[in-house]
Design an enzyme around this catalytic site. Structure first.
Site, mmCIF file in Angstrom:
data_model
loop_
_atom_site.group_PDB
_atom_site.id
_atom_site.type_symbol
_atom_site.label_atom_id
_atom_site.label_comp_id
_atom_site.label_asym_id
_atom_site.label_seq_id
_atom_site.Cartn_x
_atom_site.Cartn_y
_atom_site.Cartn_z
ATOM 1 N N GLY A 1 76.477 119.766 -15.199
ATOM 2 C CA GLY A 1 76.418 119.425 -13.761
ATOM 3 C C GLY A 1 77.017 120.443 -12.950
ATOM 4 C CG HIS B 1 74.966 115.424 -12.461
ATOM 5 N ND1 HIS B 1 75.946 115.811 -11.712
ATOM 6 C CD2 HIS B 1 75.274 115.495 -13.681
ATOM 7 C CE1 HIS B 1 77.077 115.975 -12.267
ATOM 8 N NE2 HIS B 1 76.777 115.669 -13.580
ATOM 9 C CG ASP B 2 75.047 116.541 -8.096
ATOM 10 O OD1 ASP B 2 74.523 116.029 -6.897
ATOM 11 O OD2 ASP B 2 75.471 115.726 -8.868
#
Length: 258
Positions: A136, A118-119
């Site tokens: 992440g 994520h991200d």
């Protein structure tokens, strides 16, 4: 062209030229650009934004929910640029409330079994060899080459044109134009071969090497080395990019030779 054995949500926005092989699942909030091919058993979940002329090989999962306990189902996306190849069983998770999006750029090659959490933000023309694992909010800049099996700690930043050794455990930022490897991770010289292949002149490469002599071979700490670089070396795009990277590093840059 969609095979009858694929499931495509009727609200998904898919260019008519996209080829979809059997046993693909494509959820509702998905956009796929022209000329892309989706291999069998690929799962493309809500929030996927896939560009033109991409190839996604069997078993990949794009825009899966983040493996982050803070995630509460907020709207977010996973963006894949144009002309990018996603090989078998790659996972690219969508963003969280932190940034709202995960990005893999254009003209990338993401080899089998890689994970982009994520991200994360992966730049253009990046090569990630088999089984690279990005935690992440990792940032990987343009033209970086990441060796197979590398493990990249959350929030780490890998600069442009970096060559990273396979199996590396990355827990510090890696500044632009260098090679990094060993255990623990360390600076291993300037990526001169890669830079020549990408059209950097010998003079520019020498300037980059001189900048890193101040950072890694002078015995100075990073702050003092940066001050000396600014005072003693002529300003160039590459010099200034290195200085900015070092000053903005939140985790600190990798150590030098031991």
């Amino acid at each position: 062209m969609k095979q009858p054995l694929a499931y495509v949500h009727p609200a998904a926005k898919i260019h008519p030229s996209v080829v979809i092989d059997p046993f693909v699942t494509i959820e509702q909030n998905v956009e796929i650009g022209e000329g892309t091919r989706i291999g069998s058993n690929v799962t493309i979940m809500d929030g996927a934004r896939i560009g033109k002329n991409c190839t996604i090989f069997p078993g990949a999962v794009i825009s899966g929910p983040p493996q982050d306990l803070k995630f509460r189902g907020e709207d977010s996306v996973a963006i894949i640029g144009d002309n990018t190849v996603i090989r078998e069983c790659v996972t690219v998770h969508r963003g969280t409330a932190s940034k709202g999006k995960t990005v893999v750029g254009s003209n990338c090659l993401i080899m089998a079994y890689c994970h982009v959490a994520h991200d994360c933000v992966v730049g253009d023309n990046v090569i990630m060899s088999n089984a690279v694992q990005c935690a992440g909010e990792v940032v990987i800049d343009d033209y970086a080459v990441i060796g197979g099996g590398a493990l990249i700690h959350q929030f780490c930043h890998i600069g442009p044109h970096v060559m990273l050794q396979g199996g590396a455990l990355v827990n510090k930022d890696i500044p632009p134009y260098v090679k990094a490897g060993r255990d623990p991770i360390a600076y291993a010289g300037v990526n001169s071969i890669g830079l020549r292949r990408r059209g950097f002149s010998n003079e520019t490469i020498r300037d980059i090497q001189e900048t890193y002599r101040y950072l890694y071979l002078s015995g100075l700490n990073n702050s003092d080395a940066v001050e000396r670089i600014e005072a003693e070396l002529p300003a160039t795009k590459e010099r200034d990019e290195i200085i900015l990277f070092v000053r903005n590093s939140k985790r600190g840059i990798v150590r030098g030779y031991v």
